[in-house]
Design an enzyme around this catalytic site. Structure first.
Site, PDB file in Angstrom:
ATOM      1  N   LYS A   8       0.834  -1.194   0.000  1.00 29.93           N
ATOM      2  CA  LYS A   8       0.000   0.000   0.000  1.00 29.93           C
ATOM      3  C   LYS A   8       0.874   1.251   0.000  1.00 29.93           C
ATOM      4  O   LYS A   8       1.890   1.316   0.699  1.00 29.93           O
ATOM      5  CB  LYS A   8      -0.911   0.012   1.227  1.00 29.93           C
ATOM      6  CG  LYS A   8      -1.880  -1.163   1.292  1.00 29.93           C
ATOM      7  CD  LYS A   8      -2.970  -1.058   0.251  1.00 29.93           C
ATOM      8  CE  LYS A   8      -3.993  -2.178   0.391  1.00 29.93           C
ATOM      9  NZ  LYS A   8      -5.149  -2.004  -0.496  1.00 29.93           N
TER      10      LYS A   8
ATOM     11  N   HIS B  15      -9.914  -8.359  -7.297  1.00 28.16           N
ATOM     12  CA  HIS B  15      -9.749  -7.803  -5.951  1.00 28.16           C
ATOM     13  C   HIS B  15     -10.140  -8.883  -4.956  1.00 28.16           C
ATOM     14  O   HIS B  15     -11.190  -9.498  -5.068  1.00 28.16           O
ATOM     15  CB  HIS B  15     -10.666  -6.588  -5.767  1.00 28.16           C
ATOM     16  CG  HIS B  15     -10.761  -6.120  -4.356  1.00 28.16           C
ATOM     17  ND1 HIS B  15     -11.971  -6.040  -3.682  1.00 28.16           N
ATOM     18  CD2 HIS B  15      -9.812  -5.719  -3.479  1.00 28.16           C
ATOM     19  CE1 HIS B  15     -11.748  -5.594  -2.461  1.00 28.16           C
ATOM     20  NE2 HIS B  15     -10.453  -5.390  -2.309  1.00 28.16           N
TER      21      HIS B  15
END
Length: 450
Positions: free
Chosen positions: A221, A356
């Protein structure tokens, strides 16, 4: 298939307190509580259908309320009639003349649709004693196409084109089914080490552990600050190397404007990420196109889709050349049927599917969808995200071995949750039963941890 009638339904608001340890933390969602808006379809048989939609806490109850409205349209329906013409059934479920006003085909009502449609697939699979992926693998091209509502996407692909494409893949399908049964259809990638809230020591430990476990694709991230992200990506490359076959991806979770995304990613390009995921607003088709064009000389692709609301938006992302990677979400889209439509469009335009899967229940769902894509539609191996959290709450959890998903063989769609887990984490829950009624929950309930 013996006759089965849907006699009722229940929704359950299940929330896991992941905000306490920052699991799932990113630049946009600093402290989410991974949650399931859960749907159970009751029948006059021994089987029940289980589906869910993933959220991250507050608002999960709103999705549950919407599930009740959508599921009510199935009460009294025979399963055989629902699956005989799936495309017609799907259109029936989205076409309530009043409910569609709060969509249409997007937002909370579409999240609810995903849970309900997936519960029907789970029920159907159980009555056939097959996993969902195998139902689709055993379909003829014509049967696959009848699962889809082609309204709004025939400018991208027609039913006739879809049948022809699927027929081309028939030749090698038996071999690919065998590969799936040998657990070699879905390579996994991991995000477990990459959450934004994790410290350096934890990040290093998890990177080493996942590398030793056979992973070769790793996601981190980003989006907090350039300096911090350069430091974290430097740590990742220190452990993974640049020339050892280990692939790095980064995910910004929509925090940037288009110019910011371009500038920011140029500053991270030396770490050679395969793609930047969700660099800007998930609704900005032209923005994604501009970012993709700007980053192409740097060898960085653009991925998005976890917040893409329906097949129409995916049509635009794919046809305009705005993305390099198509990240379908198993329950933000309207269940299996709408996913099948997106798989076809992605195949036609040469965009790989990388679903996802970063949420409770999502790996359980998406292992079926990636298997379908490989076996039935694209015929090409891709990768699928695996987040190693909360699998212990499912009757048939997803499993990774030697870097591959173990292809599900149990009947159903793999998201049936253990009753004791639902009871323990139901919100607000029963006093003395639910974790949410204990003192441990007070930091979250009082807003101290969110």
């Amino acid at each position: 298939m013996s006759e089965v009638t849907i006699t009722g339904f229940r929704s359950r608001d299940v929330r896991f307190p992941t905000s306490l340890d920052k699991t799932g933390s990113d630049a946009m969602n600093a402290a989410g509580d991974y949650s399931a808006a859960y749907c159970i379809l009751e029948t006059d048989s021994a089987h029940s259908g289980h589906g869910m939609t993933f959220t991250i806490g507050r608002g999960n109850d709103i999705v549950c309320a919407a599930i009740n409205h959508v599921a009510d349209r199935l009460k009294g329906k025979k399963l055989s009639s629902l699956v005989a013409d799936w495309g017609k059934t799907w259109r029936y479920l989205v076409n309530d003349s009043q409910l569609r006003w709060i969509g249409p085909e997007k937002g909370v009502i579409h999240l609810a649709l995903g849970a309900v449609v997936n519960a029907v697939w789970d029920l159907w699979a159980k009555t056939l004693n097959k996993p969902v992926w195998r139902i689709v693998a055993d379909m003829t091209p014509e049967e696959y196409v009848r699962c889809i509502d082609f309204r709004y996407i025939t400018d991208a692909i027609t039913p006739e084109e879809a049948v022809a494409m699927l027929r081309e893949q028939e030749a090698g399908k038996a071999k690919r089914i065998e590969e799936a049964l040998q657990n070699r259809a879905v390579p996994a990638y991991t995000t477990s080490a990459g959450w934004l809230g994790y410290g350096e020591d934890k990040m290093k430990q998890l990177l080493r552990e996942t590398l030793a476990a056979g992973y070769r694709h790793f996601k981190v991230k980003v989006g907090g600050s350039v300096e911090e992200d350069r430091r974290r990506l430097g740590i990742a490359r220190e452990i993974l190397g640049f020339d050892k076959g280990n692939v790095l991806m980064v995910d910004a979770n929509q925090v940037w404007s288009v110019p910011e995304a371009i500038d920011y990613m140029k500053q991270l390009s030396e770490y050679k990420p395969w793609f930047i995921e969700e660099p800007t607003s998930p609704d900005d088709i032209m923005g994604h196109k501009a970012i993709r064009d700007a980053l192409k000389p740097y060898g960085i692709g653009v991925a998005t889709g976890e917040m893409c609301q329906n097949r129409v938006m995916f049509k635009q992302l794919i046809m305009t050349g705005a993305i390099d990677i198509c990240q379908i979400d198993a329950c933000r889209l309207g269940g299996v049927n709408e996913v099948l439509a997106v798989l076809l469009m992605a195949k036609k335009y040469g965009v790989p599917i990388v679903p996802h899967s970063g949420g409770v229940g999502l790996p359980e769902y998406t292992q079926h969808l990636s298997t379908i894509d490989y076996v039935v539609v694209s015929g090409k191996l891709s990768v699928l995200e695996f987040v190693d959290h909360l699998h212990e709450h499912f009757l048939h959890p997803s499993v990774i071995k030697d870097g591959y998903y173990q292809t599900p063989t149990e009947a159903g769609y793999s998201v049936e949750m253990k009753p004791e887990s639902m009871d323990k984490y139901e919100y607000p829950g029963k006093k003395g039963v639910s974790w949410w009624t204990t003192d441990e929950a007070l930091p979250i309930l009082n807003g101290e941890k969110i």
